[in-house]
Write an enzyme that holds these catalytic residues in place. Sequence first.
Site, short mmCIF file in Angstrom:
data_model
loop_
_atom_site.label_atom_id
_atom_site.label_comp_id
_atom_site.label_asym_id
_atom_site.label_seq_id
_atom_site.Cartn_x
_atom_site.Cartn_y
_atom_site.Cartn_z
N ALA A 1 0.80 -1.23 0.00
CA ALA A 1 0.00 0.00 0.00
C ALA A 1 0.83 1.28 0.00
CB ALA A 1 -0.93 0.01 1.21
N GLY B 1 -1.66 -0.11 -4.92
CA GLY B 1 -2.03 -0.30 -3.52
C GLY B 1 -2.27 0.99 -2.79
N SER C 1 -3.68 -10.62 -13.52
CA SER C 1 -3.35 -9.82 -14.70
C SER C 1 -3.82 -10.55 -15.95
CB SER C 1 -1.84 -9.58 -14.79
OG SER C 1 -1.50 -8.97 -16.03
N TYR D 1 6.54 -14.06 -14.24
CA TYR D 1 5.45 -13.18 -13.82
C TYR D 1 4.12 -13.67 -14.39
CZ TYR D 1 2.74 -8.95 -12.99
OH TYR D 1 1.77 -8.06 -12.57
#
Length: 343
Positions: A35, A40, A169, A204
């Site tokens: 965050a 975030g 994603s 990823y």
Amino acid sequence: MGKYTGPQFFWDQFSYHPPVVRADLTGQTVIVLGANVGLGYEAAKHFATMGARVIMACRSKERGSAAVDRLQEETGVRNAELRIVDLADFASVKSFAAVIEAECDRVDFLILNAGVLSSSDPVKTVDGWESTIQVNVLASSMLALLLLPTMLETARRYHVMPRVVVVSSSVHYWLDPWDKKTLERAELLKALSETKDFTPMRRYYESKLFNVFFTRALNERLRPTHPTIVVNSVNPGLAESSLRRDMDESALPWSMRLMHFFLTVSSEVGSRELVWAALGGRERAEALRGAYIDRCEVREPSDFALSEEGRIMQDRVWREIVEVTSEAEPRVKEIVTKYLLDL
């Protein structure tokens, strides 16, 4: 839609900026991982301005404190708090979960946003795992499982519908199949973590597919016994973030650098997808269970995720996540046994 084409990606980036979903969250608790920057941080800002108690979970005390101060200055609210967690360290995840259980009588929303994209060489964590596998997959899943009892109790006591939002994603659509040797390994995550054939972008992509797998697997095991919990995964689109902070940008193909330059939306715009996944669609919450959310609507994940082979891999990945995280924290196994179905 089990496929996601290049033209559709371009269209989504150019044509659609999601609205900001608003709700009165007074008295509720939101935990946002990662965050202090990017998606975030912007999501935490949105939740804070809706009256929620926002736990900003960050790895660095210095950067996290600066983010809390910045949020307070930009919004004028004083309901954001910093807690430290390092997903590259299972002991830190265990400690963070214990702190939340001790300090929070309710957890209404858990936003699993933290993620990494490695540099050209694999990086090992203190637990011996390749960092992308541990941070993006194992540790975030571990935290969701450790906080599950608190979220279930929140649903029972306050008559609300807590949500776990896993940030995935659209790149999971574009993952090429694994070779037969890798697929035949009994422990897929371990095999990938140990392989010397390492490509940062492919890793990823893999981690984002595993996020979809975890979401769907947890939902299938939870839904029949605890229908008040909604678990979904969300694609924030190509947005500004610190995700590539460890990468050598000059090593990226020109096509990818140009794509990032022309198509990237702001972190604030991307964060709206996270907020929608947490707050949107209340009138049809049933459709959001285990769903993959993109552009504020439910979309089918990749063809592979929907295939029989993908279903088998999903169950394998689920079992391995539970086994690995249970070794680090035996309570994970106890929680899975007590609260979830054994499929």
